[in-house]
Design an enzyme around this catalytic site. Sequence first.
Site, PDB file in Angstrom:
ATOM      1  NE  ARG A  19      43.366  91.247  14.367  1.00 11.74           N
ATOM      2  CZ  ARG A  19      44.451  91.835  14.894  1.00 11.74           C
ATOM      3  NH1 ARG A  19      44.421  92.386  16.095  1.00 11.74           N
ATOM      4  NH2 ARG A  19      45.594  91.854  14.233  1.00 11.74           N
ATOM      5  CB  ALA A  45      50.025  85.234  14.447  1.00  7.19           C
ATOM      6  CG  ASP A  50      48.993  85.932  10.397  1.00  2.83           C
ATOM      7  OD1 ASP A  50      49.144  87.078   9.926  1.00  2.83           O
ATOM      8  OD2 ASP A  50      48.229  85.678  11.348  1.00  2.83           O
TER       9      ASP A  50
HETATM   10  O1  MRU Z   1      43.208  88.315  10.557  1.00  3.88           O
HETATM   11  P1  MRU Z   1      44.026  88.860  11.681  1.00  3.88           P
HETATM   12  O2  MRU Z   1      43.574  90.198  12.153  1.00  3.88           O
HETATM   13  O3  MRU Z   1      44.201  87.862  12.798  1.00  3.88           O
HETATM   14  O4  MRU Z   1      45.454  89.062  11.004  1.00  3.88           O
HETATM   15  C1  MRU Z   1      46.483  89.621  11.742  1.00  3.88           C
HETATM   16  C2  MRU Z   1      47.696  89.859  10.960  1.00  3.88           C
HETATM   17  O5  MRU Z   1      47.781  89.611   9.780  1.00  3.88           O
HETATM   18  C3  MRU Z   1      48.876  90.339  11.726  1.00  3.88           C
HETATM   19  O6  MRU Z   1      49.663  91.187  10.950  1.00  3.88           O
HETATM   20  C4  MRU Z   1      49.675  89.096  12.115  1.00  3.88           C
HETATM   21  O7  MRU Z   1      48.871  88.200  12.823  1.00  3.88           O
HETATM   22  C5  MRU Z   1      50.837  89.431  12.915  1.00  3.88           C
HETATM   23  S1  MRU Z   1      50.303  89.827  14.546  1.00  3.88           S
HETATM   24  C6  MRU Z   1      51.618  90.164  15.461  1.00  3.88           C
END
Ligand code: MRU
Length: 333
Positions: free
Chosen positions: A55, A57, A226
Site C-alpha cells: 500500500r 501511492a 495519493d
Molecule cells: O490506503 P493507503 O494506506 O494506501 O493510503 C496511503 C496514504 O494515504 C498515504 O498518505 C499516501 O499514499 C502517500 S504515501 C507516500
Amino acid sequence: MRVRTNRGREDLRAIWMDGAVVTVIDQRELPRKFKTVDIKTCAEMAEAISDMTVRGAPTIGAAAAYGMALAWKAGEDLDKAAKAIKATRPTAHDLFYAVDLMLSKRGDDLVKAAGAYADEIVSKCKAIGEHGAPLIKGGHRILTHCNAGALATVDFGTALAPMRLAHRAGRKFFVYVDETRPRLQGAKLTAWELLNEGIDHAIIADNAAGHYMSRGEVDLAIVGADRIASNGDFANKIGTYEKAVLAKENGVPFYVAAPVSTFDFTLTSGSGIVIEDRSQDEVLLVNGRRVSPEHSKALNPAFDVTPARYVTGFITEKGMFKPGEFSSLRKVG
Ligand code: MRU
C-alpha cells in the site's frame, strides 16, 4: 529502510524483484509480525494491491510496474494485465502512471523497466528528503497522518523522508503520529518506521491533533498524497482534510510531500478525483471483532480531498512548489 528482523538489523525496501519473484513486506501484519510475501503472477500482484498487502501511492506504483513485468515474463496479454491492475485501487495516481509507463515500453525488457522505475522512486524520495529536511529545526514538533514512509514509497518515504534525513543529520525533534482510523497505518506502520529509525514520537488519537495545535504545540505538519490536481487540491488518507483546516486555523505550516508522478495534470481540480470506498468491516470491526451494534452499518471512504488553499508548500524531487506554480512540473516524469 532500517529494519530489525529476526535475522538482525537489515536495510530493506518495501518491494523488490529477484529472478521471477517479487517480494513485498506484508503491511497487514506489521508491527506484530515482520513477514514477507512472494508474488509470482500479475494476478497475485493485483490481489496484493487490493487487499493492501502492499500500500501507499508510490509503492503501489512500483507494485503495478512489477505486476506488468510478471505478466510480460509469463507472455500474458499486457492490455489485460494493465486493466486488471488498474481495477485494484482507484485513487493513487502512481498506479496508473506506472502501468501506462510500462505499456509505453512494450517491446522492451519490462523486468528491467520495472526495476528502474522502483530505483527511480527511491532516488526521488531521497531528493524529497533533501528538499524538505531544512524545514525541520532542532526541537520541532511535527504532525503526520497515515503512513507516507518507506513502506509506502519503496524506501525513504515522502512525508517521512525529510524527517529521516534531518534525524540522520543529528537534529532532534518530535513527531505526533495520527493513529489513522480505520486501518491504523499511523499507529502501526509510521510508528514502526520511526522506532526503527530512532526518531522520538508518540501516537495520538486522530481527534487529538486539534488539541495540540490549539495549544501551540505543533510547529509544522507534513503529509503525503495519493493524487494532486493541477490547481493543488490533493487526495490523501481520510482525515487529512480536517488536519489541514485545523493547521490553517492555528497558523501551523502544512506541507505535502510527493513525487511528480503523483500529480494528475488531466484534472483541473480535486473534484474529479475518484475516492475509493472500502469495506464497512474496516470500521465496524476492531482487531477482527465487531465493536458496533449488529444492525448498524458503516461508511468508509479511504481518502478525502484537501483544497489547495490549505497547503503551504508541495515538497517534490524537483524542489518546493506552491499551488499555482506547477507549470515547470508538467514536463517532467
Ligand atoms: O490506503 P493507503 O494506506 O494506501 O493510503 C496511503 C496514504 O494515504 C498515504 O498518505 C499516501 O499514499 C502517500 S504515501 C507516500
